[in-house]
Scaffold this active site. Sequence first.
Site, PDB file in Angstrom:
ATOM      1  N   VAL A  69       0.915  -1.071   0.191  1.00 61.45           N
ATOM      2  CA  VAL A  69       0.061   0.032   0.023  1.00 61.45           C
ATOM      3  C   VAL A  69       0.878   1.293  -0.011  1.00 61.45           C
ATOM      4  O   VAL A  69       0.528   2.237  -0.655  1.00 61.45           O
ATOM      5  CB  VAL A  69      -0.945   0.041   1.292  1.00 61.45           C
ATOM      6  CG1 VAL A  69      -1.753   1.245   1.263  1.00 61.45           C
ATOM      7  CG2 VAL A  69      -2.075  -1.281   1.077  1.00 61.45           C
TER       8      VAL A  69
ATOM      9  N   LEU B 217       9.470   1.917  12.538  1.00 63.92           N
ATOM     10  CA  LEU B 217       8.383   2.297  13.582  1.00 63.92           C
ATOM     11  C   LEU B 217       8.809   1.310  14.901  1.00 63.92           C
ATOM     12  O   LEU B 217       7.925   1.372  15.963  1.00 63.92           O
ATOM     13  CB  LEU B 217       6.924   1.693  12.768  1.00 63.92           C
ATOM     14  CG  LEU B 217       6.539   2.709  11.918  1.00 63.92           C
ATOM     15  CD1 LEU B 217       4.966   2.069  11.503  1.00 63.92           C
ATOM     16  CD2 LEU B 217       6.520   4.111  12.134  1.00 63.92           C
TER      17      LEU B 217
ATOM     18  N   THR C  76       2.803  -7.408   9.309  1.00 61.32           N
ATOM     19  CA  THR C  76       1.675  -8.068   8.704  1.00 61.32           C
ATOM     20  C   THR C  76       1.833  -9.542   8.361  1.00 61.32           C
ATOM     21  O   THR C  76       1.138 -10.385   7.692  1.00 61.32           O
ATOM     22  CB  THR C  76       1.603  -7.707   7.139  1.00 61.32           C
ATOM     23  OG1 THR C  76       2.802  -7.598   6.425  1.00 61.32           O
ATOM     24  CG2 THR C  76       1.146  -6.313   7.218  1.00 61.32           C
TER      25      THR C  76
ATOM     26  N   TYR D 296      -2.191 -10.915  15.353  1.00 59.96           N
ATOM     27  CA  TYR D 296      -2.114  -9.936  14.423  1.00 59.96           C
ATOM     28  C   TYR D 296      -3.490  -9.032  14.591  1.00 59.96           C
ATOM     29  O   TYR D 296      -3.511  -7.902  14.518  1.00 59.96           O
ATOM     30  CB  TYR D 296      -2.270 -10.388  13.006  1.00 59.96           C
ATOM     31  CG  TYR D 296      -2.403  -9.536  11.874  1.00 59.96           C
ATOM     32  CD1 TYR D 296      -1.522  -8.499  11.498  1.00 59.96           C
ATOM     33  CD2 TYR D 296      -3.474  -9.272  10.981  1.00 59.96           C
ATOM     34  CE1 TYR D 296      -1.545  -7.598  10.619  1.00 59.96           C
ATOM     35  CE2 TYR D 296      -3.867  -8.446  10.242  1.00 59.96           C
ATOM     36  CZ  TYR D 296      -2.727  -7.711   9.799  1.00 59.96           C
ATOM     37  OH  TYR D 296      -2.892  -6.637   8.939  1.00 59.96           O
TER      38      TYR D 296
ATOM     39  N   TRP E 102      -7.631  -8.650   2.621  1.00 62.44           N
ATOM     40  CA  TRP E 102      -7.133  -9.599   1.520  1.00 62.44           C
ATOM     41  C   TRP E 102      -6.291  -8.541   0.592  1.00 62.44           C
ATOM     42  O   TRP E 102      -6.672  -8.713  -0.665  1.00 62.44           O
ATOM     43  CB  TRP E 102      -8.220 -10.317   0.760  1.00 62.44           C
ATOM     44  CG  TRP E 102      -9.109 -11.323   1.818  1.00 62.44           C
ATOM     45  CD1 TRP E 102      -9.056 -11.327   3.223  1.00 62.44           C
ATOM     46  CD2 TRP E 102      -9.741 -12.479   1.509  1.00 62.44           C
ATOM     47  NE1 TRP E 102      -9.795 -12.342   3.494  1.00 62.44           N
ATOM     48  CE2 TRP E 102     -10.214 -13.014   2.521  1.00 62.44           C
ATOM     49  CE3 TRP E 102     -10.153 -12.938   0.087  1.00 62.44           C
ATOM     50  CZ2 TRP E 102     -11.070 -14.289   2.444  1.00 62.44           C
ATOM     51  CZ3 TRP E 102     -10.916 -13.934  -0.035  1.00 62.44           C
ATOM     52  CH2 TRP E 102     -11.496 -14.379   1.104  1.00 62.44           C
TER      53      TRP E 102
END
Length: 298
Positions: A18, A42, A67, A130, A155
């Site tokens: 993304v 981060l 992720t 998660y 997804w």
Amino acid sequence: MVLHDHPTILLTGINGQVGFELARSLQGLGKVVALDRGGLDLADLDQVRRVVRELKPNLIVNPAAYTAVDKAETEIEAAMRLNAEAPAVLAEEAEKLGAGLVHYSTDYVFDGSKDGVYVETDPTNPQNVYGQSKLAGEQAIAASGCRHLIFRTSWVYGARGKNFLLTMLRLGAERDELSVVADQVGAPTWANTIAALTANVLAQATAASDADEWWNRHSGIYHLTASGATSWHGFAEAIFSHAGLPKMPKVIPIPASAYPTPAKRPDNSRMSNDKLEASFGVRAPDWRVALKLCIAGR
């Protein structure tokens, strides 16, 4: 937040699916400072504070995340650091600056037991680490009081990184048949779709005559996925139908129970985009249309 003709936009995680798309989609909305892990790690909360305080952005867009869903079951601290603690710091700093924060979350905040599509106000009940870490991030951002947009998606795939699309293309070229889970349903969402809709919404924010009023009215959680839904099995079949492989592999439907994973996945990941559409006038394309465009552009 004061309206700026040429705001500074801090973008994290630009090597992710993304983040890579956002680095392009956000151009024209302001001065985009796009950082990878080398420029903004981060996991280093002190560095996060320092970078934000030095840059003083008007907008922070944070697609960076931990992720690895199955690894998170054992790497709990790492998942919580990136998905909960870092967003909390970004939110605190955004609140001090009067900046807006855009953050991304997941269908995995739900347990998947609902009969029908999930809306933003449905109770959360994540079934894996998660999902728990992403929900903690959502809650920390809301608690900070900063101007924020949290987009829950599902997804996610694209032409780069690690995702179901690229895994299927690789395996489909190697094997004559594949077994794919057919009893989990959701909306495969192209990273480009997420970035394009985010840019559209932020264009509205930057064009608002009263930015404070705009953020006060719109801050909150929104579902942002492709339109329509399918199973992982249906997604795989659609991938192969568009991929133009020399030989189409046979895709065998199996139950999730036949493919156990460390992290439990929701059976139902369908989410309604109605709030997004009503609030901003944007609508995501059907998942099949987006998939065809993604594969064609590879």
